[in-house]
Scaffold this active site. Structure first.
Site, PDB file in Angstrom:
ATOM      1  N   ASP A 115       1.081  -1.162  -0.052  1.00 36.57           N
ATOM      2  CA  ASP A 115      -0.082  -0.127  -0.382  1.00 36.57           C
ATOM      3  C   ASP A 115       0.937   1.297  -0.028  1.00 36.57           C
ATOM      4  OD1 ASP A 115      -3.510   0.546   0.936  1.00 36.57           O
ATOM      5  OD2 ASP A 115      -1.788   2.149   0.915  1.00 36.57           O
ATOM      6  N   ASN A 130     -12.962  -3.564   2.463  1.00 35.52           N
ATOM      7  CA  ASN A 130     -13.850  -2.472   2.664  1.00 35.52           C
ATOM      8  C   ASN A 130     -14.569  -2.608   1.530  1.00 35.52           C
ATOM      9  OD1 ASN A 130     -12.352  -1.226   4.843  1.00 35.52           O
ATOM     10  ND2 ASN A 130     -11.240  -0.155   3.707  1.00 35.52           N
ATOM     11  N   GLY A 138     -15.857   3.030   3.557  1.00 42.31           N
ATOM     12  CA  GLY A 138     -14.162   3.531   3.467  1.00 42.31           C
ATOM     13  C   GLY A 138     -13.315   3.063   2.459  1.00 42.31           C
ATOM     14  N   GLN A 139     -14.309   2.265   1.649  1.00 45.54           N
ATOM     15  CA  GLN A 139     -13.522   2.585   0.084  1.00 45.54           C
ATOM     16  C   GLN A 139     -13.791   2.912  -0.324  1.00 45.54           C
ATOM     17  OE1 GLN A 139     -15.441  -0.662  -2.170  1.00 45.54           O
ATOM     18  NE2 GLN A 139     -13.705  -1.234  -3.685  1.00 45.54           N
ATOM     19  N   SER A 140     -12.294   3.885  -1.134  1.00 44.62           N
ATOM     20  CA  SER A 140     -11.776   4.631  -2.126  1.00 44.62           C
ATOM     21  C   SER A 140     -11.260   4.804  -3.379  1.00 44.62           C
ATOM     22  CB  SER A 140     -10.964   5.554  -1.112  1.00 44.62           C
ATOM     23  OG  SER A 140      -9.078   5.033  -0.975  1.00 44.62           O
ATOM     24  N   HIS A 151      -9.979  -5.495  -3.522  1.00 40.86           N
ATOM     25  CA  HIS A 151      -9.208  -5.116  -2.884  1.00 40.86           C
ATOM     26  C   HIS A 151      -9.536  -5.782  -1.497  1.00 40.86           C
ATOM     27  CE1 HIS A 151     -10.117  -1.183  -2.738  1.00 40.86           C
ATOM     28  NE2 HIS A 151      -9.299  -1.553  -1.508  1.00 40.86           N
TER      29      HIS A 151
HETATM   30  P1  AMP Z   1      -9.771   0.984   0.213  1.00 42.24           P
HETATM   31  O1  AMP Z   1     -10.101   2.763   0.969  1.00 42.24           O
HETATM   32  O2  AMP Z   1     -10.523   0.060   1.152  1.00 42.24           O
HETATM   33  O3  AMP Z   1     -10.325   0.850  -0.706  1.00 42.24           O
HETATM   34  O4  AMP Z   1      -8.147   0.949   0.112  1.00 42.24           O
HETATM   35  C1  AMP Z   1      -7.665   1.815  -0.908  1.00 42.24           C
HETATM   36  C2  AMP Z   1      -6.275   1.453  -1.083  1.00 42.24           C
HETATM   37  O5  AMP Z   1      -5.281   2.118  -1.975  1.00 42.24           O
HETATM   38  C3  AMP Z   1      -5.613   3.083   0.357  1.00 42.24           C
HETATM   39  O6  AMP Z   1      -5.170   2.154   1.343  1.00 42.24           O
HETATM   40  C4  AMP Z   1      -4.412   3.472  -0.851  1.00 42.24           C
HETATM   41  O7  AMP Z   1      -3.192   3.793  -0.024  1.00 42.24           O
HETATM   42  C5  AMP Z   1      -4.300   2.702  -1.602  1.00 42.24           C
HETATM   43  N1  AMP Z   1      -3.781   3.287  -2.740  1.00 42.24           N
HETATM   44  C6  AMP Z   1      -4.228   3.886  -3.661  1.00 42.24           C
HETATM   45  N2  AMP Z   1      -3.543   4.549  -4.419  1.00 42.24           N
HETATM   46  C7  AMP Z   1      -2.825   3.693  -4.138  1.00 42.24           C
HETATM   47  C8  AMP Z   1      -1.122   2.862  -5.267  1.00 42.24           C
HETATM   48  N3  AMP Z   1      -1.450   3.632  -6.851  1.00 42.24           N
HETATM   49  N4  AMP Z   1      -1.002   2.514  -5.145  1.00 42.24           N
HETATM   50  C9  AMP Z   1      -0.679   1.861  -3.311  1.00 42.24           C
HETATM   51  N5  AMP Z   1      -1.381   1.949  -3.188  1.00 42.24           N
HETATM   52  C10 AMP Z   1      -2.603   2.686  -3.682  1.00 42.24           C
END
Ligand code: AMP
Length: 113
Positions: A30, A86, A92-94, A99
């Site tokens: 991450d 998430n 909290g999914q972004s 994943h």
């Molecule tokens: P979520 O909030 O569960 O959707 O998790 C998304 C995760 O992706 C977060 O922990 C971010 O820090 C991570 N993330 C977003 N962009 C990248 C990237 N380019 N490389 C590695 N991790 C990333």
């Protein structure tokens, strides 16, 4: 998906520290680690969340957990780690490519925030 960040990582178009890959899955560190070990384990097939998963994805989803356990062993955190998915913004999914977070190397509290 052309504009999905994790699809771009899967295609090698965006750099990431890949720590595991096979025919179905890929995993990478991450970018903003929330624990000493923070790895994201993804299916190669794009789907946004568990809401879009079908019974055809059952084996892949199970293997995500098994790869998480394997990586936890390799990282020396098998005595205590979390695997977290998430699903949806309210959770909290972004990034909307399914994943699983593998987190370990520190103490965790319950319930999670
Ligand atoms: P979520 O909030 O569960 O959707 O998790 C998304 C995760 O992706 C977060 O922990 C971010 O820090 C991570 N993330 C977003 N962009 C990248 C990237 N380019 N490389 C590695 N991790 C990333």
């Amino acid at each position: 998906m052309t504009d999905c960040m994790f699809c771009k990582i899967e295609r090698g178009e965006v750099p990431a520290r890949i720590v595991y890959q096979d025919a179905e899955l890929f995993a990478f560190d991450d970018l903003a680690p929330q624990a000493p070990t923070h790895i994201l384990i993804c299916p190669r097939r794009h789907f946004a969340s568990l809401n879009e998963a079908t019974t055809e994805d059952a084996a892949t989803l199970g293997r995500m957990q098994l790869v998480g356990a394997q990586l936890a062993g390799e990282r020396g955190i098998a005595s205590g780690y979390r695997t977290v998915i998430n699903n949806g913004r309210a959770a909290g999914q972004s990034v909307f490519h399914l994943h699983m977070h593998l987190l370990g190397g520190r103490e965790f509290r319950w319930p999670p925030g």
